[in-house]
Write an enzyme that holds these catalytic residues in place. Structure first.
Site, PDB file in Angstrom:
ATOM      1  N   PRO A  95       0.814  -1.220   0.000  1.00 39.24           N
ATOM      2  CA  PRO A  95       0.000   0.000   0.000  1.00 39.24           C
ATOM      3  C   PRO A  95       0.846   1.267   0.000  1.00 39.24           C
ATOM      4  O   PRO A  95       0.355   2.345  -0.339  1.00 39.24           O
ATOM      5  CB  PRO A  95      -0.818  -0.110   1.289  1.00 39.24           C
ATOM      6  CG  PRO A  95      -0.822  -1.554   1.631  1.00 39.24           C
ATOM      7  CD  PRO A  95       0.502  -2.084   1.166  1.00 39.24           C
ATOM      8  N   GLU A 122       1.710  -7.404   9.031  1.00 40.88           N
ATOM      9  CA  GLU A 122       1.823  -5.943   9.013  1.00 40.88           C
ATOM     10  C   GLU A 122       2.800  -5.456   7.956  1.00 40.88           C
ATOM     11  O   GLU A 122       3.064  -4.260   7.845  1.00 40.88           O
ATOM     12  CB  GLU A 122       2.281  -5.439  10.390  1.00 40.88           C
ATOM     13  CG  GLU A 122       1.261  -5.634  11.497  1.00 40.88           C
ATOM     14  CD  GLU A 122      -0.026  -4.877  11.229  1.00 40.88           C
ATOM     15  OE1 GLU A 122       0.042  -3.667  10.926  1.00 40.88           O
ATOM     16  OE2 GLU A 122      -1.104  -5.490  11.317  1.00 40.88           O
ATOM     17  N   ARG A 160      -1.453  -9.229 -20.689  1.00 39.24           N
ATOM     18  CA  ARG A 160      -2.241  -8.705 -21.800  1.00 39.24           C
ATOM     19  C   ARG A 160      -1.376  -7.989 -22.824  1.00 39.24           C
ATOM     20  O   ARG A 160      -1.751  -7.881 -23.993  1.00 39.24           O
ATOM     21  CB  ARG A 160      -3.328  -7.763 -21.286  1.00 39.24           C
ATOM     22  CG  ARG A 160      -4.389  -8.441 -20.438  1.00 39.24           C
ATOM     23  CD  ARG A 160      -5.410  -7.426 -19.932  1.00 39.24           C
ATOM     24  NE  ARG A 160      -6.079  -6.752 -21.031  1.00 39.24           N
ATOM     25  CZ  ARG A 160      -7.089  -7.244 -21.714  1.00 39.24           C
ATOM     26  NH1 ARG A 160      -7.563  -8.442 -21.414  1.00 39.24           N
ATOM     27  NH2 ARG A 160      -7.641  -6.565 -22.700  1.00 39.24           N
ATOM     28  N   ASP A 175      -8.024  -0.796 -24.975  1.00 39.96           N
ATOM     29  CA  ASP A 175      -8.396  -0.813 -23.567  1.00 39.96           C
ATOM     30  C   ASP A 175      -8.389   0.584 -22.957  1.00 39.96           C
ATOM     31  O   ASP A 175      -7.739   1.506 -23.473  1.00 39.96           O
ATOM     32  CB  ASP A 175      -7.421  -1.682 -22.764  1.00 39.96           C
ATOM     33  CG  ASP A 175      -7.641  -3.171 -23.001  1.00 39.96           C
ATOM     34  OD1 ASP A 175      -8.720  -3.522 -23.517  1.00 39.96           O
ATOM     35  OD2 ASP A 175      -6.738  -3.955 -22.664  1.00 39.96           O
TER      36      ASP A 175
END
Length: 261
Positions: A95, A122, A160, A175
């Site tokens: 994150p 964590e 892809r 896309d």
């Protein structure tokens, strides 16, 4: 630099079985069968130095949760590096990483060898990041229970872009985000569903008119849903005219033109 013809992926994870989701299904499965990608797994528990195969411990300074230790992960990464048999980039999905976007995916698709670390608990000891990791990437501003899903998402997106991975290589060029815009609406049979009809232009057979309509819809949809993307775009006069045309059309319906100013 062209896209990689075959991508070698080493994956450091406590749960390699989770990756059956991309190994056994969809475009990634087809790419594996065609040897366009290779997935290899190393479980840090196999490199733990105690009889309990511990990979985590309490954080220094106290606090909730556990932290993945340096050595099991480092030994696993070392084994993956040796198996890669060449220069390899190590990616940690976190994150706290830089936001993953289409530009990042295209850049990674040009690499022949990648190692992905799927963290848990964590997170991992900061020293491992400094010693072993080349880049931290994030799917977005939220937290998952582990990095496995993030790694799978990243591998799927990269796949892809590999030549011959899709039924039509041109598909990826259409896309969302490829040209900085969201994709246009798509329709298939039947021509009418609950009173909603396919736009007449798509039934016309006029390829130039269809291309113009699709570009206008891409511009308009991006303006409505992701106006922030326009900060990175430089529209030509033709594109600006199409966008204004879209705005005026919507202003005559459910959208107020002031919403687009």
């Amino acid at each position: 630099m062209s896209f990689s013809l075959s991508l070698w992926c080493g994956i450091i994870t406590l749960f390699p079985e989770m990756f059956q989701a991309i190994s056994n299904h969809g475009i990634t499965r087809r790419a594996l069968v065609r040897d366009l990608i290779q997935l290899h797994f190393w479980n840090p528990r196999d490199f733990a130095e105690d009889r309990h195969q511990s990979v985590d411990d309490r954080p220094y300074g106290g606090g909730p949760g556990m932290v993945m230790g340096v050595y099991p992960l480092r030994y696993a990464i070392s084994a993956a590096r040796k198996a890669a048999n060449g220069a390899v980039k190590v990616i940690y999905l976190s994150p706290q990483g830089r936001r993953l976007d289409n530009t990042s995916i295209c850049r990674l698709a040009k690499e022949p060898r990648l190692i992905f670390i799927a963290g848990r608990y964590e997170g991992v000891d900061e020293r491992l990041l400094k010693l072993e990791v080349d880049e931290e990437l994030s799917l977005g501003d939220y937290v998952l229970s582990g990095g496995e899903l993030a790694v799978m998402v990243t591998i799927d997106a990269i796949t892809r872009w590999l030549p011959n991975a899709l039924g039509h290589d041109a598909s990826v060029q259409e896309d969302s985000f490829v040209a900085g815009l969201l994709d246009c609406p798509h329709y298939t049979r039947p021509e009418e569903v609950d009173g909603l009809k396919v736009p007449e232009v798509l039934l016309s057979g006029d390829h130039a008119a269809i291309a113009r309509w699709r570009l206008k819809q891409k511009l308009g949809r991006t303006w409505v849903r992701r106006r922030d993307l326009f900060e990175k775009l430089e529209l030509g006069s033709g594109e600006q005219a199409l966008l204004q045309e879209f705005i005026h059309e919507q202003a005559g319906g459910k959208c107020d033109e002031s919403d687009y100013s």
